[in-house]
Design a protein around this motif. Structure first.
Motif, short mmCIF file in Angstrom:
data_model
loop_
_atom_site.label_atom_id
_atom_site.label_comp_id
_atom_site.label_asym_id
_atom_site.label_seq_id
_atom_site.Cartn_x
_atom_site.Cartn_y
_atom_site.Cartn_z
N PHE A 170 12.27 1.39 0.95
CA PHE A 170 11.86 0.88 -0.36
C PHE A 170 10.38 0.53 -0.33
O PHE A 170 9.77 0.45 0.73
CB PHE A 170 12.69 -0.35 -0.76
N ALA A 171 9.83 0.35 -1.52
CA ALA A 171 8.42 -0.02 -1.66
C ALA A 171 8.25 -0.99 -2.81
O ALA A 171 8.94 -0.88 -3.83
CB ALA A 171 7.57 1.22 -1.91
N VAL A 172 7.35 -1.95 -2.64
CA VAL A 172 6.98 -2.88 -3.70
C VAL A 172 5.49 -2.66 -3.96
O VAL A 172 4.68 -2.75 -3.05
CB VAL A 172 7.25 -4.35 -3.30
N LEU A 173 5.15 -2.36 -5.20
CA LEU A 173 3.77 -2.04 -5.55
C LEU A 173 3.30 -3.02 -6.63
O LEU A 173 3.88 -3.06 -7.71
CB LEU A 173 3.67 -0.61 -6.07
N ALA A 174 2.30 -3.81 -6.33
CA ALA A 174 1.74 -4.77 -7.28
C ALA A 174 0.41 -4.24 -7.79
O ALA A 174 -0.50 -3.97 -7.01
CB ALA A 174 1.56 -6.13 -6.62
N SER A 175 0.31 -4.06 -9.09
CA SER A 175 -0.90 -3.51 -9.72
C SER A 175 -1.30 -2.18 -9.08
O SER A 175 -2.48 -1.88 -8.90
CB SER A 175 -2.06 -4.50 -9.64
N GLY A 176 -0.31 -1.39 -8.72
CA GLY A 176 -0.58 -0.09 -8.10
C GLY A 176 -1.07 0.92 -9.11
O GLY A 176 -0.85 0.79 -10.31
N MET A 205 0.89 -1.17 0.00
CA MET A 205 0.00 0.00 0.00
C MET A 205 0.91 1.21 0.00
O MET A 205 0.68 2.22 0.63
CB MET A 205 -0.94 0.06 1.20
N ALA A 206 1.99 1.04 -0.70
CA ALA A 206 3.16 1.87 -0.50
C ALA A 206 3.11 3.25 -1.11
O ALA A 206 3.69 4.16 -0.55
CB ALA A 206 4.39 1.13 -1.00
N ALA A 207 2.46 3.46 -2.21
CA ALA A 207 2.54 4.77 -2.87
C ALA A 207 2.03 5.88 -1.95
O ALA A 207 2.71 6.88 -1.74
CB ALA A 207 1.77 4.77 -4.18
N VAL A 208 0.85 5.70 -1.40
CA VAL A 208 0.29 6.71 -0.51
C VAL A 208 1.16 6.85 0.74
O VAL A 208 1.52 7.97 1.14
CB VAL A 208 -1.17 6.38 -0.13
N MET A 209 1.54 5.73 1.35
CA MET A 209 2.34 5.79 2.58
C MET A 209 3.73 6.36 2.32
O MET A 209 4.24 7.13 3.13
CB MET A 209 2.44 4.42 3.24
N ASP A 262 5.64 6.37 -12.79
CA ASP A 262 6.27 7.62 -13.21
C ASP A 262 6.19 8.72 -12.15
O ASP A 262 6.81 9.77 -12.31
CB ASP A 262 5.67 8.10 -14.53
N SER A 263 5.47 8.47 -11.05
CA SER A 263 5.43 9.41 -9.93
C SER A 263 6.65 9.26 -9.04
O SER A 263 6.89 10.09 -8.16
CB SER A 263 4.17 9.18 -9.08
N PHE A 264 7.40 8.18 -9.23
CA PHE A 264 8.59 7.89 -8.42
C PHE A 264 9.83 8.37 -9.17
O PHE A 264 9.88 8.36 -10.39
CB PHE A 264 8.68 6.39 -8.13
N VAL A 265 10.84 8.77 -8.41
CA VAL A 265 12.04 9.35 -8.99
C VAL A 265 12.87 8.31 -9.75
O VAL A 265 13.27 8.56 -10.89
CB VAL A 265 12.90 10.05 -7.91
N GLN A 266 13.15 7.16 -9.15
CA GLN A 266 13.94 6.12 -9.82
C GLN A 266 13.25 4.77 -9.65
O GLN A 266 13.75 3.90 -8.91
CB GLN A 266 15.36 6.07 -9.27
N PRO A 267 12.15 4.56 -10.35
CA PRO A 267 11.43 3.30 -10.19
C PRO A 267 12.07 2.15 -10.95
O PRO A 267 12.75 2.35 -11.95
CB PRO A 267 10.06 3.63 -10.79
N LYS A 315 1.68 15.07 -5.97
CA LYS A 315 2.10 16.37 -6.52
C LYS A 315 3.62 16.51 -6.53
O LYS A 315 4.17 17.11 -7.44
CB LYS A 315 1.48 17.54 -5.73
N ARG A 316 4.28 15.98 -5.50
CA ARG A 316 5.73 16.03 -5.43
C ARG A 316 6.28 14.66 -5.81
O ARG A 316 5.67 13.64 -5.48
CB ARG A 316 6.18 16.41 -4.02
N PRO A 317 7.43 14.61 -6.48
CA PRO A 317 8.00 13.31 -6.83
C PRO A 317 8.25 12.48 -5.57
O PRO A 317 8.65 13.01 -4.53
CB PRO A 317 9.32 13.67 -7.52
N ILE A 318 8.02 11.19 -5.66
CA ILE A 318 8.24 10.27 -4.54
C ILE A 318 9.63 9.67 -4.71
O ILE A 318 9.92 9.03 -5.72
CB ILE A 318 7.14 9.19 -4.50
N CYS A 319 10.48 9.89 -3.73
CA CYS A 319 11.89 9.49 -3.83
C CYS A 319 12.18 8.08 -3.33
O CYS A 319 13.27 7.56 -3.55
CB CYS A 319 12.76 10.49 -3.06
N THR A 320 11.24 7.47 -2.64
CA THR A 320 11.45 6.12 -2.12
C THR A 320 11.74 5.17 -3.28
O THR A 320 10.96 5.12 -4.24
CB THR A 320 10.19 5.64 -1.36
N PRO A 321 12.84 4.41 -3.22
CA PRO A 321 13.10 3.41 -4.26
C PRO A 321 11.91 2.44 -4.35
O PRO A 321 11.39 2.01 -3.32
CB PRO A 321 14.36 2.70 -3.79
N SER A 322 11.51 2.12 -5.57
CA SER A 322 10.29 1.33 -5.73
C SER A 322 10.42 0.28 -6.82
O SER A 322 11.12 0.48 -7.81
CB SER A 322 9.12 2.26 -6.05
#
Length: 167
Positions: free
Chosen positions: A85-91, A59-63, A132-137, A104-111
């Motif tokens: 870090f975050a793992v997102l399945a079908s996010g 549930m990582a993107a929001v958190m 594409d909302s994450f900096v280095q996915p 609105k702001r780029p999410i920097c958490t590695p994903s």
């Protein structure tokens, strides 16, 4: 519950719960309005406070966004650091106007974003929009639908991603 667990439960004579659970539910599709997300965030804050700190999560993107940017939705009382870090399945990105601020702001958490090209529940374009909302996915795309793949290739991709954070 996957098919193997269902088969084992049926063989042992146990009943199988068909209750569906989720972090939130859709109240309206157009415009998108969700309900229950606030309660899920309160629950996750409690888990973070009582059982954390955690390196990564689902549930990582929001958190990830809430923890990184200390947005109001998280509250002033959350002391948990951003996830490593975050793992997102079908996010996918929420379109509910009450929650779009978290993107609105780029999410920097590695994903690591895992999505199936045949997913009819969350189309690949929606998963890629979130990615594409994450900096280095990183991503793992598989030929399949709305499930978490259990192939060796998928497991290798997941392990390779998570191992970066164990050193």
């Amino acid at each position: 519950m996957d098919n193997m667990a269902r088969a084992a439960a049926a063989k042992s004579g146990k009943t199988i719960s068909r209750e569906f659970k989720g972090w939130y539910a859709l109240k309206s599709a157009s415009p998108e309005v969700v309900f229950g997300l606030e309660e899920s965030i309160v629950f996750l804050k409690t888990v973070l406070a009582e059982q954390g700190p955690f390196d990564g999560g689902l549930m990582a993107a929001v958190m990830c966004s809430l923890l990184e940017h200390r947005y109001v939705g998280l509250g002033d009382d959350c002391m948990h650091p951003p996830l490593r870090f975050a793992v997102l399945a079908s996010g996918y990105k929420l379109k509910d106007s009450r929650w779009t601020y978290v993107y609105k702001r780029p999410i920097c958490t590695p994903s690591l974003h895992i999505y199936g090209v045949l997913d009819c529940v969350v189309g690949i374009s929606r998963s890629m929009e979130l990615r594409d909302s994450f900096v280095q996915p990183s991503d793992h795309c598989y030929v399949g639908a709305h499930y978490v793949p259990k192939t060796q290739e998928a497991l290798d991709s997941l392990c390779e991603f998570v191992e970066q954070f164990t050193k």
